[in-house]
Design a protein around this motif. Structure first.
Motif, short mmCIF file in Angstrom:
data_model
loop_
_atom_site.label_atom_id
_atom_site.label_comp_id
_atom_site.label_asym_id
_atom_site.label_seq_id
_atom_site.Cartn_x
_atom_site.Cartn_y
_atom_site.Cartn_z
N GLY A 188 0.83 -1.20 0.00
CA GLY A 188 0.00 0.00 0.00
C GLY A 188 0.86 1.25 0.00
O GLY A 188 2.03 1.23 -0.41
N GLU A 189 0.28 2.36 0.49
CA GLU A 189 0.95 3.65 0.39
C GLU A 189 1.79 3.96 1.64
O GLU A 189 3.02 3.95 1.60
N HIS A 217 -6.39 1.43 -4.86
CA HIS A 217 -6.26 1.39 -3.41
C HIS A 217 -7.65 1.13 -2.80
O HIS A 217 -8.65 1.64 -3.30
N ASN A 248 3.78 -1.43 3.21
CA ASN A 248 3.57 -0.16 2.53
C ASN A 248 4.85 0.33 1.88
O ASN A 248 5.95 -0.07 2.27
N GLU A 299 -2.99 2.68 11.81
CA GLU A 299 -1.79 1.87 11.60
C GLU A 299 -0.64 2.39 12.46
O GLU A 299 0.12 1.63 13.06
N PRO A 315 1.27 4.24 6.34
CA PRO A 315 0.34 4.07 7.46
C PRO A 315 -0.55 5.29 7.66
O PRO A 315 -0.13 6.42 7.40
N GLY A 316 -1.78 5.04 8.09
CA GLY A 316 -2.67 6.11 8.53
C GLY A 316 -2.65 6.16 10.05
O GLY A 316 -1.79 5.53 10.70
N PRO A 365 0.18 -2.57 9.29
CA PRO A 365 -0.43 -1.93 8.14
C PRO A 365 -1.86 -2.40 7.90
O PRO A 365 -2.23 -3.52 8.24
N PHE A 366 -2.63 -1.54 7.30
CA PHE A 366 -4.00 -1.85 6.87
C PHE A 366 -4.83 -2.47 8.00
O PHE A 366 -5.33 -3.60 7.87
N1 URA Z 1 -3.53 2.87 3.59
C1 URA Z 1 -2.34 2.38 3.19
O1 URA Z 1 -1.92 2.59 2.06
N2 URA Z 1 -1.66 1.65 4.04
C2 URA Z 1 -2.10 1.37 5.24
O2 URA Z 1 -1.39 0.67 5.94
C3 URA Z 1 -3.33 1.88 5.63
C4 URA Z 1 -4.04 2.63 4.80
#
Ligand code: URA
Length: 200
Positions: A46-47, A160, A86, A53, A49-50, A59-60
């Motif tokens: 993914g991109e 995403h 990520n 996370e 952490p938010g 992650p996610f």
């Molecule tokens: N979006 C992401 O790209 N990665 C994460 O870990 C959570 C949300």
């Protein structure tokens, strides 16, 4: 061998936790490295952490993560079958996209991670993951759903999960792309055939 792997894995985590290749570490609670298996046939990238996370250290795990997890489970992936991470391991402030310099700084961590996990298939979620991997901005509707083979690895890009949260109709292309990933893993002998949505 296993001991050697664990030593290398611990060194990798230590390298991530002590990384100060960019400014993001200073504002992050946790360096978010992975969830799932350390050696899995599928790597999902993914991109960054938010807030959830960053707080939990995996992650996610927020709303996007719940959607991603439901897709993973729909295709019968077990915990040993996937490795989620990520492009950037530290949370950017206010959930902004990571900057090219931050992506570049984190790339060395991802390269080591990749070498340890040795996935057979990589699923890039979203344009930032694509850019981090291929160094160019994608036109998502052109690149998604197609495998690119690099050095024996099969790389697929999809939207995403946050894109599907914004509009549930966007869930279908991600579901389809995940299906192609699942079939590829079967073709490569890494997973048994998918039994369909209603399988036990
Ligand atoms: N979006 C992401 O790209 N990665 C994460 O870990 C959570 C949300």
């Amino acid at each position: 061998m296993a001991e050697d792997f664990n030593t290398r894995w611990n060194e990798f985590e230590e390298m991530c936790n002590s990384c100060n290749g960019c400014e993001l570490r200073a504002g992050a609670t946790n360096v978010v490295i992975y969830r799932g298996s350390k050696t899995a046939p599928l790597m999902i990238v993914g991109e960054a952490p938010g807030a959830d996370e960053d707080r939990i250290g995996k992650p996610f795990v927020g709303r996007s993560g719940k959607l991603l997890q439901s897709l993973i489970e729909a295709y019968g992936f077990g915990d040993g079958d996937y490795h989620i991470c990520n492009i950037c391991k530290c949370r950017p402030p206010e959930n902004r996209r990571p900057l090219p310099s931050e992506i570049a700084a984190c790339k060395k961590n991802l390269a080591v991670q990749f070498g340890l996990v040795q996935p057979k298939v990589i699923l890039l979620c979203g344009s930032t993951a694509y850019e981090g991997f291929f160094g160019a901005k994608p036109v998502m509707k052109e690149v998604r759903g197609k495998f690119i083979e690099r050095n024996g690895y099969y790389i697929m890009t999809t939207y995403h999960p946050a894109f599907a949260l914004r509009n549930p109709a966007n869930k279908m292309p991600i579901f389809e792309d995940m299906g192609k990933v699942r079939d590829k893993l079967t073709e490569l002998g890494a997973m048994p055939p998918w039994q369909g949505l209603n399988a036990e």
